[in-house]
Motif scaffolding. Structure first.
Motif, PDB file in Angstrom:
ATOM      1  N   LEU A  10      51.129  31.731  40.507  1.00  0.00           N
ATOM      2  CA  LEU A  10      51.590  30.367  40.281  1.00  0.00           C
ATOM      3  C   LEU A  10      51.555  30.100  38.783  1.00  0.00           C
ATOM      4  N   VAL A  11      52.632  29.501  38.269  1.00  0.00           N
ATOM      5  CA  VAL A  11      52.760  29.281  36.831  1.00  0.00           C
ATOM      6  C   VAL A  11      53.283  27.878  36.531  1.00  0.00           C
ATOM      7  N   ARG A  12      53.112  27.510  35.282  1.00  0.00           N
ATOM      8  CA  ARG A  12      53.667  26.267  34.746  1.00  0.00           C
ATOM      9  C   ARG A  12      54.445  26.639  33.486  1.00  0.00           C
ATOM     10  N   VAL A  13      55.533  25.940  33.214  1.00  0.00           N
ATOM     11  CA  VAL A  13      56.357  26.196  32.032  1.00  0.00           C
ATOM     12  C   VAL A  13      55.741  25.502  30.824  1.00  0.00           C
ATOM     13  N   ILE A  14      55.677  26.201  29.706  1.00  0.00           N
ATOM     14  CA  ILE A  14      55.182  25.638  28.451  1.00  0.00           C
ATOM     15  C   ILE A  14      56.361  24.963  27.760  1.00  0.00           C
ATOM     16  N   LYS A  15      56.337  23.647  27.746  1.00  0.00           N
ATOM     17  CA  LYS A  15      57.458  22.839  27.264  1.00  0.00           C
ATOM     18  C   LYS A  15      57.870  23.195  25.835  1.00  0.00           C
ATOM     19  N   GLU A  16      56.927  23.313  24.935  1.00  0.00           N
ATOM     20  CA  GLU A  16      57.228  23.577  23.531  1.00  0.00           C
ATOM     21  C   GLU A  16      57.934  24.923  23.338  1.00  0.00           C
ATOM     22  N   LYS A  17      57.539  25.903  24.109  1.00  0.00           N
ATOM     23  CA  LYS A  17      58.150  27.226  23.958  1.00  0.00           C
ATOM     24  C   LYS A  17      59.544  27.288  24.568  1.00  0.00           C
ATOM     25  N   LEU A  18      59.781  26.546  25.636  1.00  0.00           N
ATOM     26  CA  LEU A  18      61.108  26.537  26.241  1.00  0.00           C
ATOM     27  C   LEU A  18      62.075  25.712  25.418  1.00  0.00           C
ATOM     28  N   GLU A  19      61.659  24.545  24.957  1.00  0.00           N
ATOM     29  CA  GLU A  19      62.553  23.662  24.211  1.00  0.00           C
ATOM     30  C   GLU A  19      63.014  24.260  22.894  1.00  0.00           C
ATOM     31  N   ASN A  20      62.216  25.085  22.265  1.00  0.00           N
ATOM     32  CA  ASN A  20      62.562  25.660  20.971  1.00  0.00           C
ATOM     33  C   ASN A  20      63.072  27.096  21.065  1.00  0.00           C
ATOM     34  N   SER A  21      63.422  27.528  22.250  1.00  0.00           N
ATOM     35  CA  SER A  21      63.820  28.919  22.449  1.00  0.00           C
ATOM     36  C   SER A  21      65.312  29.139  22.184  1.00  0.00           C
ATOM     37  N   VAL A  22      65.659  30.387  21.997  1.00  0.00           N
ATOM     38  CA  VAL A  22      67.059  30.766  21.833  1.00  0.00           C
ATOM     39  C   VAL A  22      67.845  30.427  23.098  1.00  0.00           C
ATOM     40  N   GLU A  23      67.226  30.621  24.254  1.00  0.00           N
ATOM     41  CA  GLU A  23      67.891  30.324  25.525  1.00  0.00           C
ATOM     42  C   GLU A  23      68.230  28.840  25.631  1.00  0.00           C
TER      43      GLU A  23
END
Length: 72
Positions: A10-23
């Motif tokens: 079970l995981v949670r998304v790290i908002k800061e890493k997703l928002e600033n990603s290349v994707e």
């Protein structure tokens, strides 16, 4: 951290890493709130990505391992 991640975890998304990603920069950056507020389960993995199923009626999504944190 990625070493702790495995199929079925079970995981949670790290908002800061997703928002600033290349994707994120390559697609719509309006992420639904459930991605950050709810838990997901790893269904499949490869070297860099994990297929995550959230417990809401939406399709599963591939995210980079460094954008995830395990829920204990």
């Amino acid at each position: 951290m990625p070493a702790k991640l495995k199929k079925g975890a079970l995981v949670r998304v790290i908002k800061e890493k997703l928002e600033n990603s290349v994707e994120a920069k390559a697609s719509d950056q309006r992420f639904p709130s459930y991605i950050f507020e709810s838990k997901g389960e790893i269904l499949e993995m490869n070297d860099e990505y994990a297929l995550i199923r959230f417990y809401v009626p939406t399709p599963s999504v591939w995210l980079r391992l460094d954008q995830l944190e395990p829920i204990e």
